[in-house]
Design a protein around this motif. Structure first.
Motif, mmCIF file in Angstrom:
data_model
loop_
_atom_site.group_PDB
_atom_site.id
_atom_site.type_symbol
_atom_site.label_atom_id
_atom_site.label_comp_id
_atom_site.label_asym_id
_atom_site.label_seq_id
_atom_site.Cartn_x
_atom_site.Cartn_y
_atom_site.Cartn_z
ATOM 1 N N GLY A 1 41.887 13.695 69.850
ATOM 2 C CA GLY A 1 41.748 13.654 68.409
ATOM 3 C C GLY A 1 40.626 12.756 67.943
ATOM 4 O O GLY A 1 39.808 12.286 68.740
ATOM 5 N N GLU B 1 39.412 9.938 61.348
ATOM 6 C CA GLU B 1 38.646 10.501 60.247
ATOM 7 C C GLU B 1 38.632 9.515 59.079
ATOM 8 O O GLU B 1 39.543 8.701 58.936
ATOM 9 C CB GLU B 1 39.254 11.826 59.783
ATOM 10 N N ARG C 1 42.512 8.119 58.616
ATOM 11 C CA ARG C 1 43.641 8.776 59.277
ATOM 12 C C ARG C 1 43.290 9.100 60.729
ATOM 13 O O ARG C 1 42.106 9.176 61.107
ATOM 14 C CB ARG C 1 44.043 10.050 58.544
ATOM 15 N N LEU C 2 44.332 9.297 61.504
ATOM 16 C CA LEU C 2 44.192 9.744 62.882
ATOM 17 C C LEU C 2 44.676 11.180 62.947
ATOM 18 O O LEU C 2 45.835 11.470 62.635
ATOM 19 C CB LEU C 2 45.027 8.854 63.804
ATOM 20 N N THR C 3 43.776 12.090 63.334
ATOM 21 C CA THR C 3 44.124 13.507 63.485
ATOM 22 C C THR C 3 44.136 13.835 64.971
ATOM 23 O O THR C 3 43.150 13.580 65.665
ATOM 24 C CB THR C 3 43.101 14.387 62.745
ATOM 25 N N LEU D 1 46.838 20.608 61.355
ATOM 26 C CA LEU D 1 45.596 19.965 60.935
ATOM 27 C C LEU D 1 45.627 19.755 59.429
ATOM 28 O O LEU D 1 46.162 20.591 58.692
ATOM 29 C CB LEU D 1 44.389 20.832 61.302
ATOM 30 N N PRO D 2 45.055 18.661 58.927
ATOM 31 C CA PRO D 2 44.978 18.487 57.469
ATOM 32 C C PRO D 2 44.207 19.643 56.837
ATOM 33 O O PRO D 2 43.272 20.184 57.441
ATOM 34 C CB PRO D 2 44.208 17.163 57.322
ATOM 35 N N THR E 1 48.569 17.366 64.408
ATOM 36 C CA THR E 1 49.184 16.611 63.324
ATOM 37 C C THR E 1 48.289 15.437 62.977
ATOM 38 O O THR E 1 47.230 15.252 63.581
ATOM 39 C CB THR E 1 50.606 16.155 63.714
ATOM 40 N N TRP E 2 48.707 14.633 62.010
ATOM 41 C CA TRP E 2 47.870 13.512 61.576
ATOM 42 C C TRP E 2 48.735 12.435 60.943
ATOM 43 O O TRP E 2 49.870 12.690 60.523
ATOM 44 C CB TRP E 2 46.815 13.986 60.573
ATOM 45 N N SER F 1 48.087 8.683 58.456
ATOM 46 C CA SER F 1 47.123 7.805 57.790
ATOM 47 C C SER F 1 47.352 6.350 58.187
ATOM 48 O O SER F 1 48.440 5.968 58.636
ATOM 49 C CB SER F 1 47.246 7.944 56.272
ATOM 50 N N VAL G 1 40.603 18.857 56.759
ATOM 51 C CA VAL G 1 40.086 18.301 58.007
ATOM 52 C C VAL G 1 38.575 18.479 58.081
ATOM 53 O O VAL G 1 38.015 19.465 57.581
ATOM 54 C CB VAL G 1 40.774 18.976 59.218
#
Length: 207
Positions: A7, A10, A200-202, A58-59, A81-82, A84, A62
């Motif tokens: 991942g 972001e 955030r971490l995706t 995914l957001p 997934t993600w 924040s 994204v």
């Protein structure tokens, strides 16, 4: 076959700009920690945590770079997934898992007392110590699951080893000083510049 995580961190650098890929998490995290995967994202959740961010996909917004990287994995990439930085800051790290661990916890005696040595889904030695060592087929032992016994059940194995049915906390799954620390440090630094909700971490996983 093991499961690995992939991942990006972001970030929104400016309120008028879309999300951008800040850094590939492979540069910051090199582990394969199922307790952390389960605690955060519900993947390989043997410890039975209430996942913080399971199955979000995914957001919708994204970054194009992250979407392209995920799509390159094709059917080998799963469970995107993600989460924040704002959510991570609110985590109660003392929160216990919702159920006992599906694995038996092994402890070894140290100068400071009993210390966790490892966790095992199946061990012939545990079966023997727990009194399950009757033969079903020649050379095979009866199987067991950790949740077959109440939390706190223990089996001493000599003076220096102990097996226990236990429940982990989030802090035990993701220690303050762990392989995750470089990733958290980068996210925290970006959040101090651009805001907690703008970092955030995706992630996604592969087998």
């Amino acid at each position: 076959m093991g499961t690995d995580i992939h991942g990006f961190v972001e970030c929104v650098y400016d309120v008028d700009e879309p999300w951008a890929a800040a850094i590939d998490m492979d540069l910051l995290y090199h582990g394969r920690d199922y307790d952390a995967f389960g605690c955060l994202f519900g993947v390989r959740n043997f410890a039975g945590f209430r996942p913080l961010a399971e199955g979000r996909g995914l957001p919708e917004d994204v970054s194009s770079a992250v979407r392209a990287e995920f799509e390159e994995w094709g059917s080998d990439g799963h469970s995107p997934t993600w989460i924040s930085w704002a959510e991570l800051k609110r985590v109660d790290w003392s929160e216990p898992a919702e159920r006992v661990d599906a694995r038996i916890h092994e402890y070894r005696r140290t100068e400071d007392g009993w210390a966790m040595y490892g966790k095992s889904a199946w061990s012939p030695r545990v079966a023997e110590v727990a009194g399950l060592a009757r033969e079903r087929d020649p050379g095979r032992l009866v199987r067991y699951e950790a949740h077959d016994w109440p939390e706190g059940t223990e089996w001493p194995d000599g003076e220096d080893r102990l097996y226990r049915i236990g429940r982990l906390t989030r802090r035990e799954a993701i220690a303050a000083e762990s392989e995750w620390q470089p990733l958290w440090t980068v996210m925290e630094t970006l959040a101090s510049l651009y805001g907690d909700e703008n970092v955030r971490l995706t992630v996604w996983f592969d087998n």
